[in-house]
Structures are given as C-alpha cells and as structure tokens.
Design a protein around this motif. Structure first.
Motif, PDB file in Angstrom:
ATOM      1  N   ASP A 147       0.841  -1.191   0.000  1.00  0.00           N
ATOM      2  CA  ASP A 147       0.000   0.000   0.000  1.00  0.00           C
ATOM      3  C   ASP A 147       0.886   1.254   0.000  1.00  0.00           C
ATOM      4  O   ASP A 147       1.186   1.812   1.049  1.00  0.00           O
ATOM      5  N   PRO A 148       1.317   1.699  -1.192  1.00  0.00           N
ATOM      6  CA  PRO A 148       2.216   2.853  -1.288  1.00  0.00           C
ATOM      7  C   PRO A 148       1.649   4.142  -0.689  1.00  0.00           C
ATOM      8  O   PRO A 148       2.411   5.058  -0.391  1.00  0.00           O
ATOM      9  N   THR A 149       0.339   4.218  -0.470  1.00  0.00           N
ATOM     10  CA  THR A 149      -0.230   5.431   0.127  1.00  0.00           C
ATOM     11  C   THR A 149       0.173   5.581   1.593  1.00  0.00           C
ATOM     12  O   THR A 149       0.020   6.653   2.162  1.00  0.00           O
ATOM     13  N   GLN A 150       0.679   4.511   2.215  1.00  0.00           N
ATOM     14  CA  GLN A 150       1.127   4.572   3.605  1.00  0.00           C
ATOM     15  C   GLN A 150       2.599   4.986   3.723  1.00  0.00           C
ATOM     16  O   GLN A 150       3.216   4.818   4.770  1.00  0.00           O
ATOM     17  N   LYS A 151       3.136   5.559   2.664  1.00  0.00           N
ATOM     18  CA  LYS A 151       4.526   6.016   2.640  1.00  0.00           C
ATOM     19  C   LYS A 151       4.807   6.952   3.817  1.00  0.00           C
ATOM     20  O   LYS A 151       3.969   7.758   4.201  1.00  0.00           O
ATOM     21  N   GLU A 152       6.013   6.830   4.381  1.00  0.00           N
ATOM     22  CA  GLU A 152       6.396   7.652   5.529  1.00  0.00           C
ATOM     23  C   GLU A 152       7.859   8.075   5.400  1.00  0.00           C
ATOM     24  O   GLU A 152       8.708   7.269   5.033  1.00  0.00           O
ATOM     25  N   THR A 153       8.133   9.350   5.689  1.00  0.00           N
ATOM     26  CA  THR A 153       9.505   9.825   5.776  1.00  0.00           C
ATOM     27  C   THR A 153       9.921   9.767   7.235  1.00  0.00           C
ATOM     28  O   THR A 153       9.231  10.291   8.103  1.00  0.00           O
ATOM     29  N   ILE A 154      11.038   9.091   7.490  1.00  0.00           N
ATOM     30  CA  ILE A 154      11.525   8.904   8.848  1.00  0.00           C
ATOM     31  C   ILE A 154      12.847   9.656   8.993  1.00  0.00           C
ATOM     32  O   ILE A 154      13.710   9.569   8.118  1.00  0.00           O
ATOM     33  N   ARG A 155      13.001  10.368  10.086  1.00  0.00           N
ATOM     34  CA  ARG A 155      14.253  11.040  10.440  1.00  0.00           C
ATOM     35  C   ARG A 155      14.613  10.633  11.860  1.00  0.00           C
ATOM     36  O   ARG A 155      13.777  10.747  12.754  1.00  0.00           O
ATOM     37  N   THR A 156      15.842  10.145  12.051  1.00  0.00           N
ATOM     38  CA  THR A 156      16.271   9.764  13.392  1.00  0.00           C
ATOM     39  C   THR A 156      17.702  10.233  13.646  1.00  0.00           C
ATOM     40  O   THR A 156      18.458  10.490  12.710  1.00  0.00           O
ATOM     41  N   ARG A 157      18.032  10.304  14.924  1.00  0.00           N
ATOM     42  CA  ARG A 157      19.396  10.642  15.326  1.00  0.00           C
ATOM     43  C   ARG A 157      20.098   9.429  15.929  1.00  0.00           C
ATOM     44  O   ARG A 157      21.295   9.315  15.857  1.00  0.00           O
ATOM     45  N   HIS A 158      19.289   8.517  16.558  1.00  0.00           N
ATOM     46  CA  HIS A 158      19.910   7.376  17.234  1.00  0.00           C
ATOM     47  C   HIS A 158      18.864   6.296  17.536  1.00  0.00           C
ATOM     48  O   HIS A 158      18.410   6.166  18.670  1.00  0.00           O
ATOM     49  N   HIS A 159      18.453   5.565  16.536  1.00  0.00           N
ATOM     50  CA  HIS A 159      17.557   4.401  16.671  1.00  0.00           C
ATOM     51  C   HIS A 159      16.164   4.722  17.231  1.00  0.00           C
ATOM     52  O   HIS A 159      15.564   3.869  17.880  1.00  0.00           O
ATOM     53  N   VAL A 171      35.177   3.648   6.387  1.00  0.00           N
ATOM     54  CA  VAL A 171      35.129   4.589   5.259  1.00  0.00           C
ATOM     55  C   VAL A 171      35.527   6.004   5.699  1.00  0.00           C
ATOM     56  O   VAL A 171      35.172   6.992   5.051  1.00  0.00           O
ATOM     57  N   GLY A 172      36.252   6.084   6.826  1.00  0.00           N
ATOM     58  CA  GLY A 172      36.820   7.352   7.267  1.00  0.00           C
ATOM     59  C   GLY A 172      35.864   8.328   7.909  1.00  0.00           C
ATOM     60  O   GLY A 172      36.109   9.534   7.894  1.00  0.00           O
ATOM     61  N   ARG A 173      34.785   7.823   8.496  1.00  0.00           N
ATOM     62  CA  ARG A 173      33.803   8.701   9.138  1.00  0.00           C
ATOM     63  C   ARG A 173      33.503   8.210  10.548  1.00  0.00           C
ATOM     64  O   ARG A 173      33.868   7.107  10.925  1.00  0.00           O
ATOM     65  N   TRP A 174      32.796   9.044  11.286  1.00  0.00           N
ATOM     66  CA  TRP A 174      32.231   8.679  12.579  1.00  0.00           C
ATOM     67  C   TRP A 174      30.721   8.822  12.466  1.00  0.00           C
ATOM     68  O   TRP A 174      30.239   9.718  11.785  1.00  0.00           O
ATOM     69  N   PRO A 175      29.942   7.969  13.141  1.00  0.00           N
ATOM     70  CA  PRO A 175      28.484   8.146  13.108  1.00  0.00           C
ATOM     71  C   PRO A 175      28.098   9.437  13.824  1.00  0.00           C
ATOM     72  O   PRO A 175      28.810   9.883  14.728  1.00  0.00           O
ATOM     73  N   PRO A 176      26.985  10.044  13.452  1.00  0.00           N
ATOM     74  CA  PRO A 176      26.606  11.328  14.040  1.00  0.00           C
ATOM     75  C   PRO A 176      26.327  11.268  15.539  1.00  0.00           C
ATOM     76  O   PRO A 176      26.429  12.287  16.215  1.00  0.00           O
ATOM     77  N   PHE A 177      25.995  10.104  16.091  1.00  0.00           N
ATOM     78  CA  PHE A 177      25.732  10.016  17.525  1.00  0.00           C
ATOM     79  C   PHE A 177      27.024  10.003  18.335  1.00  0.00           C
ATOM     80  O   PHE A 177      27.003  10.205  19.538  1.00  0.00           O
TER      81      PHE A 177
END
Length: 183
Positions: A123-135, A169-175
């Motif tokens: 059901d593509p109408t249930q699409k959701e944009t999720i934004r998180t900082r730490h799980h 890959v030379g990075r640190w996670p944002p948390f």
C-alpha cells in the motif's frame, strides 16, 4: 572481513575482490562479510543475499533475504540516489545508517540515524519519511494488512558495529561524541 562461506555471484569471495553493479553477495550458514562499495560500508550476516544494481541511474540494493547493517555516504540524493528494495518495501536512503532483516512476509527496518522514505509495496499510500538521530523509530513493514508499518524495538545490531563500519570509510556516526557515552 570474511568469515565462513561468502560468495559473489558464483565465485568464492576473497579479500580485495571488487563488487560491481549487478553482482550478488551471498553469505551461507555461519558466514559474515564486511565490505565497502564507494562511500558505503556493509556488515552482511549469515544466510543473507544482497544484489547491487545501478542500471537505471538510481542505485538499488536488493536485500533478497537475511540481515544487513549498512552505512551510506552523504550527498547521494543529488549525485546518485539509492533505494533499498525488500519483498515488502522500497526505502529511499539519504546519508544514513540502517539495519534490515528481510523475510518474505515482513521487513524489519531500523533507521539508526539519518533520513529515509519508506514505501510499503502492499500500500504505497502509507509512505512515511523517517528522520532519526539514534535508533528512535525501528519498524516492521508487513506484506499485507490495513496497517503496513508497525513499531518495533532495536534488535540484532549495535552502535559498536555502526562505529566500525563508519570508521572503515573514514567517518564517525553522528551520535558519536553527543553526550551518550561515545567519545
């Protein structure tokens, strides 16, 4: 890093093997692989099958079965968008860390940090944009039913694994360094 049975297409994987678009990475019973493709890094658990494709201009990572922890470089939405496809969902990724467990009838998805657009195939109408900082928002995405996405808890992946992947890959996670015990 390779442990146990790991293959790329019909070839036994070895350290230094390049993974190209269109190829499939498979881990067998007791297998595990850590690999890097460009700015992205992956920890693929046992009994997992993942295919990478970019023939359409959008990079697609198909998690056919199993479990995978992934970190993706930023800037992808402009240069080469990435979608993760499972049997139950299509997930658009933007500079993110995520964990997926793919089954036929449902997908577990933890957006460890970043942004993703989750579209249930049923059901593509249930699409959701999720934004998180730490799980903050793990979910199950089901193949059917009136409520395609349901809350879940964090399972089967750790911050230490995310740090290892980002460091590869030379990075640190944002948390990291945000007052949560990681320095």
């Amino acid at each position: 890093h390779l442990r146990g049975p790991v293959g790329v297409d019909n070839t036994r994987a070895s350290i230094g093997l390049n993974i190209k678009p269109g190829q499939t990475v498979m881990t067998g019973e007791g297998g595990e692989a850590v690999y890097i493709i460009g700015p992205d890094a992956f920890l693929q658990r046992e009994k997992t099958k993942v295919t990478f494709d970019d023939s359409t201009g959008t990079a697609v990572m198909r998690v056919l079965t199993g479990r995978i922890l992934s970190v993706f470089g930023k800037g992808r939405e402009k240069s080469r968008p990435l979608q993760i496809a499972t049997s139950t969902a299509t997930i658009g990724i933007r500079g993110t860390g995520c964990y997926i467990e793919a089954e036929e009838a449902r997908t577990y998805f933890c957006l460890c940090y970043g942004e993703a657009e989750v579209t249930p195939k049923g059901d593509p109408t249930q699409k959701e944009t999720i934004r998180t900082r730490h799980h903050e928002h793990p979910i199950y995405i089901h193949a059917g039913g009136s409520r395609m996405m349901a809350p879940a808890t964090v399972i089967n992946h750790t911050d230490a694994e995310l740090i290892m992947l980002e460091n590869s890959v030379g990075r640190w996670p944002p948390f990291y360094g945000q007052g949560n015990g990681y320095r």
